[in-house]
Design a protein around this motif. Structure first.
Motif, PDB file in Angstrom:
ATOM      1  N   ILE A  20       0.837  -1.194   0.000  1.00 30.57           N
ATOM      2  CA  ILE A  20       0.000   0.000   0.000  1.00 30.57           C
ATOM      3  C   ILE A  20       0.872   1.244   0.000  1.00 30.57           C
ATOM      4  O   ILE A  20       1.784   1.392   0.817  1.00 30.57           O
ATOM      5  CB  ILE A  20      -0.921   0.013   1.241  1.00 30.57           C
ATOM      6  N   GLY A  21       0.605   2.143  -0.934  1.00 30.84           N
ATOM      7  CA  GLY A  21       1.359   3.389  -1.019  1.00 30.84           C
ATOM      8  C   GLY A  21       2.687   3.276  -1.722  1.00 30.84           C
ATOM      9  O   GLY A  21       3.409   4.274  -1.858  1.00 30.84           O
ATOM     10  N   GLN A  22       3.044   2.084  -2.210  1.00 31.73           N
ATOM     11  CA  GLN A  22       4.307   1.914  -2.925  1.00 31.73           C
ATOM     12  C   GLN A  22       4.174   2.472  -4.337  1.00 31.73           C
ATOM     13  O   GLN A  22       3.264   2.124  -5.069  1.00 31.73           O
ATOM     14  CB  GLN A  22       4.682   0.431  -2.987  1.00 31.73           C
ATOM     15  N   SER A  23       5.101   3.318  -4.707  1.00 36.06           N
ATOM     16  CA  SER A  23       5.112   3.875  -6.050  1.00 36.06           C
ATOM     17  C   SER A  23       5.910   2.970  -6.975  1.00 36.06           C
ATOM     18  O   SER A  23       6.970   2.463  -6.611  1.00 36.06           O
ATOM     19  CB  SER A  23       5.729   5.277  -6.039  1.00 36.06           C
ATOM     20  N   ILE A  24       5.380   2.742  -8.168  1.00 37.82           N
ATOM     21  CA  ILE A  24       6.078   1.955  -9.184  1.00 37.82           C
ATOM     22  C   ILE A  24       6.551   2.915 -10.267  1.00 37.82           C
ATOM     23  O   ILE A  24       5.761   3.429 -11.052  1.00 37.82           O
ATOM     24  CB  ILE A  24       5.170   0.868  -9.771  1.00 37.82           C
ATOM     25  N   VAL A  47      -8.694  -1.850  -9.462  1.00 33.71           N
ATOM     26  CA  VAL A  47      -8.139  -1.268  -8.240  1.00 33.71           C
ATOM     27  C   VAL A  47      -7.210  -2.211  -7.494  1.00 33.71           C
ATOM     28  O   VAL A  47      -6.374  -1.778  -6.689  1.00 33.71           O
ATOM     29  CB  VAL A  47      -9.296  -0.794  -7.332  1.00 33.71           C
ATOM     30  N   GLY A  48      -7.336  -3.517  -7.734  1.00 35.46           N
ATOM     31  CA  GLY A  48      -6.474  -4.459  -7.031  1.00 35.46           C
ATOM     32  C   GLY A  48      -6.711  -4.446  -5.535  1.00 35.46           C
ATOM     33  O   GLY A  48      -7.827  -4.270  -5.060  1.00 35.46           O
ATOM     34  N   SER A  49      -5.644  -4.585  -4.776  1.00 33.59           N
ATOM     35  CA  SER A  49      -5.773  -4.702  -3.317  1.00 33.59           C
ATOM     36  C   SER A  49      -5.558  -3.380  -2.585  1.00 33.59           C
ATOM     37  O   SER A  49      -5.482  -3.369  -1.365  1.00 33.59           O
ATOM     38  CB  SER A  49      -4.794  -5.754  -2.786  1.00 33.59           C
ATOM     39  N   GLY A  50      -5.443  -2.282  -3.352  1.00 34.58           N
ATOM     40  CA  GLY A  50      -5.480  -0.979  -2.689  1.00 34.58           C
ATOM     41  C   GLY A  50      -4.211  -0.168  -2.697  1.00 34.58           C
ATOM     42  O   GLY A  50      -4.130   0.859  -2.022  1.00 34.58           O
ATOM     43  N   ARG A  51      -3.204  -0.588  -3.458  1.00 33.25           N
ATOM     44  CA  ARG A  51      -1.916   0.109  -3.452  1.00 33.25           C
ATOM     45  C   ARG A  51      -2.063   1.601  -3.724  1.00 33.25           C
ATOM     46  O   ARG A  51      -1.406   2.435  -3.073  1.00 33.25           O
ATOM     47  CB  ARG A  51      -0.978  -0.510  -4.501  1.00 33.25           C
ATOM     48  N   VAL A  52      -2.925   1.963  -4.666  1.00 28.54           N
ATOM     49  CA  VAL A  52      -3.071   3.370  -5.067  1.00 28.54           C
ATOM     50  C   VAL A  52      -4.272   4.031  -4.415  1.00 28.54           C
ATOM     51  O   VAL A  52      -4.195   5.164  -3.940  1.00 28.54           O
ATOM     52  CB  VAL A  52      -3.161   3.474  -6.606  1.00 28.54           C
ATOM     53  N   ILE A  53      -5.400   3.323  -4.362  1.00 27.25           N
ATOM     54  CA  ILE A  53      -6.625   3.969  -3.864  1.00 27.25           C
ATOM     55  C   ILE A  53      -6.497   4.395  -2.405  1.00 27.25           C
ATOM     56  O   ILE A  53      -7.021   5.448  -2.012  1.00 27.25           O
ATOM     57  CB  ILE A  53      -7.858   3.056  -4.048  1.00 27.25           C
ATOM     58  N   ILE A  54      -5.780   3.618  -1.589  1.00 28.60           N
ATOM     59  CA  ILE A  54      -5.711   3.948  -0.169  1.00 28.60           C
ATOM     60  C   ILE A  54      -4.983   5.271   0.078  1.00 28.60           C
ATOM     61  O   ILE A  54      -5.501   6.135   0.801  1.00 28.60           O
ATOM     62  CB  ILE A  54      -5.118   2.767   0.628  1.00 28.60           C
ATOM     63  N   PRO A  55      -3.805   5.520  -0.495  1.00 31.27           N
ATOM     64  CA  PRO A  55      -3.212   6.847  -0.294  1.00 31.27           C
ATOM     65  C   PRO A  55      -4.042   7.983  -0.887  1.00 31.27           C
ATOM     66  O   PRO A  55      -4.035   9.094  -0.352  1.00 31.27           O
ATOM     67  CB  PRO A  55      -1.836   6.743  -0.958  1.00 31.27           C
ATOM     68  N   ALA A  74     -11.461  -8.291  -1.644  1.00 30.59           N
ATOM     69  CA  ALA A  74     -11.545  -8.623  -0.223  1.00 30.59           C
ATOM     70  C   ALA A  74     -10.345  -8.062   0.526  1.00 30.59           C
ATOM     71  O   ALA A  74     -10.475  -7.521   1.639  1.00 30.59           O
ATOM     72  CB  ALA A  74     -11.633 -10.133  -0.041  1.00 30.59           C
ATOM     73  N   SER A  75      -9.168  -8.160  -0.069  1.00 29.46           N
ATOM     74  CA  SER A  75      -7.970  -7.608   0.552  1.00 29.46           C
ATOM     75  C   SER A  75      -8.053  -6.098   0.641  1.00 29.46           C
ATOM     76  O   SER A  75      -7.700  -5.496   1.665  1.00 29.46           O
ATOM     77  CB  SER A  75      -6.732  -8.021  -0.248  1.00 29.46           C
ATOM     78  N   CYS A  76      -8.543  -5.467  -0.426  1.00 24.30           N
ATOM     79  CA  CYS A  76      -8.669  -4.005  -0.422  1.00 24.30           C
ATOM     80  C   CYS A  76      -9.651  -3.548   0.651  1.00 24.30           C
ATOM     81  O   CYS A  76      -9.383  -2.585   1.387  1.00 24.30           O
ATOM     82  CB  CYS A  76      -9.125  -3.538  -1.807  1.00 24.30           C
TER      83      CYS A  76
END
Length: 255
Positions: A20-24, A47-55, A74-76
């Motif tokens: 979560i919050g990791q920039s690629i 959206v996947g598991s939330g890497r971008v939406i959460i920040p 479910a993970s997100c």
């Protein structure tokens, strides 16, 4: 062994390698910068598991998410709940998208749009995204070109992931189909989960990747009614595409 797209073990590996919050390559900062002035609703598609939406949610933006993988969603949901974040998360493929809102902006990070295998379905997905934008709303997504390996039939070397709970997941991939003319490749990815030396779970993922040329994709967007199509490279709005190893970022507007 289950056969799936983004199943439970794939989701575990994704969460381990793309936190979560990791920039690629600067993608998170790019989308944050582009969206910071938004006052209305935003949709992160795939959206996947939330890497971008959460920040994005943590910055105060109003963002919904959609994905076709129930395990990823479910993970997100769980990771949003842990942080006290409230959002709408929908389960759907983009080619079947039918949500109750229109959006000021829609984003698809991490080249995920290329996971729509069939060309007709990817075009229908873009039509649905167009319909879900407000007039003047923006679609932003990034794509890339494949590597030059078109050799099929060999399992590649094993990757090993040590999970925080002590379990281990190993991953191997085999390219099973490569069609240069029709612009897609298909691989199988085999996940095995181990605990105290014993195999406890397996999963087989079918990983399809379609690609588009830069000018081709621009013409596709324009043919569907998008205007003001701008293409930049490597998440730098001032940089134009110059070679095949870059990420290509598209921004387009609904009339």
């Amino acid at each position: 062994m289950s056969f799936s797209y983004y199943g439970e073990l794939c989701t575990e590996v994704y969460n381990h390698t793309k936190k979560i919050g990791q920039s690629i390559d600067g993608d998170l900062e790019y989308y944050q910068g582009k969206l910071k002035s938004c006052k209305g609703r935003i949709l992160e598609a795939m959206v996947g598991s939330g890497r971008v939406i959460i920040p994005l949610l943590e910055s105060g933006l109003l963002v919904d998410g959609v994905d076709y993988s129930p395990d990823m969603l479910a993970s997100c949901r769980e990771q949003c709940k842990e942080r006290g974040l409230v959002t709408n998360l929908y389960e759907s493929g983009l080619q079947d998208l039918s949500l109750p809102d229109q959006y000021e902006a829609i984003i698809i990070p991490a080249g995920s749009f290329l996971l729509i295998e069939k060309r007709a379905e990817s075009l229908e997905a873009l039509r649905r995204l167009y319909e879900h934008l407000q007039p003047g709303g923006r679609l932003m997504l990034d794509i890339f070109l494949p590597d030059t390996n078109f050799e099929c039939g060999k399992w590649r070397g094993t990757s090993t992931f040590n999970l925080p709970d002590g379990d281990i997941i190993t991953m191997e991939s085999k390219q099973v189909e490569a069609d240069f003319f029709n612009q897609y490749k298909v691989s199988y990815i085999k996940y095995e989960k181990w605990r105290n030396g014993a195999l406890i779970q397996t999963e087989l993922q079918r990983y399809a990747l379609r690609w588009y040329g830069v000018e081709e994709f621009k013409l596709v967007l324009e043919s569907l009614g998008f205007t003001d199509v701008v293409v930049s490279a490597d998440f730098d709005p001032t940089k134009t595409p110059t070679h095949a190893e870059q990420s290509y970022v598209f921004e387009a507007v609904r009339k």
